[in-house]
Design a protein around this motif. Sequence first.
Motif, mmCIF file in Angstrom:
data_model
loop_
_atom_site.group_PDB
_atom_site.id
_atom_site.type_symbol
_atom_site.label_atom_id
_atom_site.label_comp_id
_atom_site.label_asym_id
_atom_site.label_seq_id
_atom_site.Cartn_x
_atom_site.Cartn_y
_atom_site.Cartn_z
ATOM 1 N N ARG A 63 0.825 -1.215 0.000
ATOM 2 C CA ARG A 63 0.000 0.000 0.000
ATOM 3 C C ARG A 63 0.857 1.263 0.000
ATOM 4 O O ARG A 63 0.616 2.200 0.745
ATOM 5 C CB ARG A 63 -0.984 -0.008 1.159
ATOM 6 N N LYS A 64 1.855 1.245 -0.860
ATOM 7 C CA LYS A 64 2.730 2.403 -1.024
ATOM 8 C C LYS A 64 2.805 2.736 -2.506
ATOM 9 O O LYS A 64 2.540 1.901 -3.358
ATOM 10 C CB LYS A 64 4.122 2.119 -0.477
ATOM 11 N N GLY A 65 3.163 3.963 -2.777
ATOM 12 C CA GLY A 65 3.299 4.358 -4.164
ATOM 13 C C GLY A 65 3.417 5.859 -4.306
ATOM 14 O O GLY A 65 3.680 6.577 -3.343
ATOM 15 N N GLU A 66 3.207 6.305 -5.533
ATOM 16 C CA GLU A 66 3.288 7.734 -5.810
ATOM 17 C C GLU A 66 2.358 8.091 -6.958
ATOM 18 O O GLU A 66 2.035 7.253 -7.799
ATOM 19 C CB GLU A 66 4.718 8.149 -6.125
ATOM 20 N N VAL A 67 1.944 9.334 -6.954
ATOM 21 C CA VAL A 67 1.091 9.870 -8.012
ATOM 22 C C VAL A 67 1.767 11.141 -8.510
ATOM 23 O O VAL A 67 2.165 11.988 -7.717
ATOM 24 C CB VAL A 67 -0.324 10.193 -7.489
ATOM 25 N N ASP A 68 1.903 11.242 -9.821
ATOM 26 C CA ASP A 68 2.555 12.387 -10.439
ATOM 27 C C ASP A 68 1.682 12.826 -11.609
ATOM 28 O O ASP A 68 1.535 12.093 -12.582
ATOM 29 C CB ASP A 68 3.944 11.966 -10.921
ATOM 30 N N ILE A 69 1.073 14.016 -11.495
ATOM 31 C CA ILE A 69 0.136 14.497 -12.504
ATOM 32 C C ILE A 69 0.588 15.858 -13.006
ATOM 33 O O ILE A 69 0.951 16.727 -12.204
ATOM 34 C CB ILE A 69 -1.290 14.628 -11.925
ATOM 35 N N SER A 105 2.699 13.444 -5.277
ATOM 36 C CA SER A 105 2.317 12.902 -3.971
ATOM 37 C C SER A 105 3.511 12.764 -3.040
ATOM 38 O O SER A 105 4.652 12.628 -3.474
ATOM 39 C CB SER A 105 1.645 11.539 -4.146
ATOM 40 N N THR A 106 3.197 12.789 -1.750
ATOM 41 C CA THR A 106 4.191 12.505 -0.717
ATOM 42 C C THR A 106 3.818 11.245 0.052
ATOM 43 O O THR A 106 4.674 10.598 0.642
ATOM 44 C CB THR A 106 4.337 13.688 0.258
ATOM 45 N N PRO A 130 1.238 22.231 0.145
ATOM 46 C CA PRO A 130 0.749 20.880 0.431
ATOM 47 C C PRO A 130 -0.776 20.830 0.361
ATOM 48 O O PRO A 130 -1.454 21.767 0.800
ATOM 49 C CB PRO A 130 1.252 20.601 1.851
ATOM 50 N N VAL A 131 -1.308 19.753 -0.216
ATOM 51 C CA VAL A 131 -2.748 19.516 -0.262
ATOM 52 C C VAL A 131 -3.005 18.034 -0.014
ATOM 53 O O VAL A 131 -2.124 17.195 -0.209
ATOM 54 C CB VAL A 131 -3.398 19.938 -1.606
ATOM 55 N N THR A 132 -4.213 17.728 0.388
ATOM 56 C CA THR A 132 -4.645 16.345 0.520
ATOM 57 C C THR A 132 -5.832 16.140 -0.409
ATOM 58 O O THR A 132 -6.843 16.832 -0.299
ATOM 59 C CB THR A 132 -5.060 16.011 1.969
ATOM 60 N N LEU A 133 -5.682 15.201 -1.329
ATOM 61 C CA LEU A 133 -6.770 14.828 -2.220
ATOM 62 C C LEU A 133 -7.559 13.708 -1.556
ATOM 63 O O LEU A 133 -7.008 12.639 -1.269
ATOM 64 C CB LEU A 133 -6.235 14.338 -3.573
ATOM 65 N N LYS A 134 -8.829 13.956 -1.285
ATOM 66 C CA LYS A 134 -9.706 12.929 -0.724
ATOM 67 C C LYS A 134 -10.213 12.079 -1.884
ATOM 68 O O LYS A 134 -10.788 12.588 -2.843
ATOM 69 C CB LYS A 134 -10.886 13.577 0.002
ATOM 70 N N VAL A 135 -9.986 10.776 -1.800
ATOM 71 C CA VAL A 135 -10.416 9.870 -2.866
ATOM 72 C C VAL A 135 -11.865 9.478 -2.611
ATOM 73 O O VAL A 135 -12.190 8.882 -1.585
ATOM 74 C CB VAL A 135 -9.501 8.628 -2.951
ATOM 75 N N THR A 136 -12.735 9.846 -3.541
ATOM 76 C CA THR A 136 -14.165 9.586 -3.382
ATOM 77 C C THR A 136 -14.617 8.331 -4.127
ATOM 78 O O THR A 136 -15.700 7.828 -3.874
ATOM 79 C CB THR A 136 -14.992 10.785 -3.877
#
Length: 189
Positions: A63-69, A105-106, A130-136
């Motif tokens: 359950r680790k990873g990264e997101v780059d957009i 992502s961090t 810094p922001v937090t994206l809530k996954v809906t």
Amino acid sequence: MKKLLIATALSALAASAIAAPVTYAIDPTHTYATYEVSHMGFSTQRGTFAKTDGKVVLDAKTRKGEVDITIDSSSLQTLNAKRDEHLKGPDFFNAEKFPSITFKSTSLQFSGDKLTAVKGNLTLLGVTKPVTLKVTRFHHGKHPMIGKDTYGADAETVIKRSEFGMKTYVPAISDDVKLVVSIEAIDAQ
């Protein structure tokens, strides 16, 4: 004994291969970002950024990873050409000087197998916060048309645009802006 050691080594090797991170390419034809902002309290104005690029790296087991957009700021569309031109100009997104909006992502947060939030850094107009994206919504499976492992998600956050230097017409046009990203990411192998 030798066979047991070899079997154990092969089993450990197989388990580590399964747990390895996988890179998923963002499908630009099914990924987009939108925003919503209050216009003088009368209406909610929306815009869509039609060009996105990036990747998702995910190790589902750990359950680790990264997101780059990366979002092309000049791809903004509101269905009104005159407004689009103004929003792409220096008063708002300044697309000529700042052609990209990025999110890196961090950390990823999960509840069981479901991704629930992505923390990271949003860069807009050259300012990083810094922001937090809530996954809906979060879905994983085989893409029915191409047979590849695919993830899909919708994520959202609210930012204060003035914190990124976008202050034109605040507060008549709300300082609070809802950002929504809808992603499809396909196994890049």
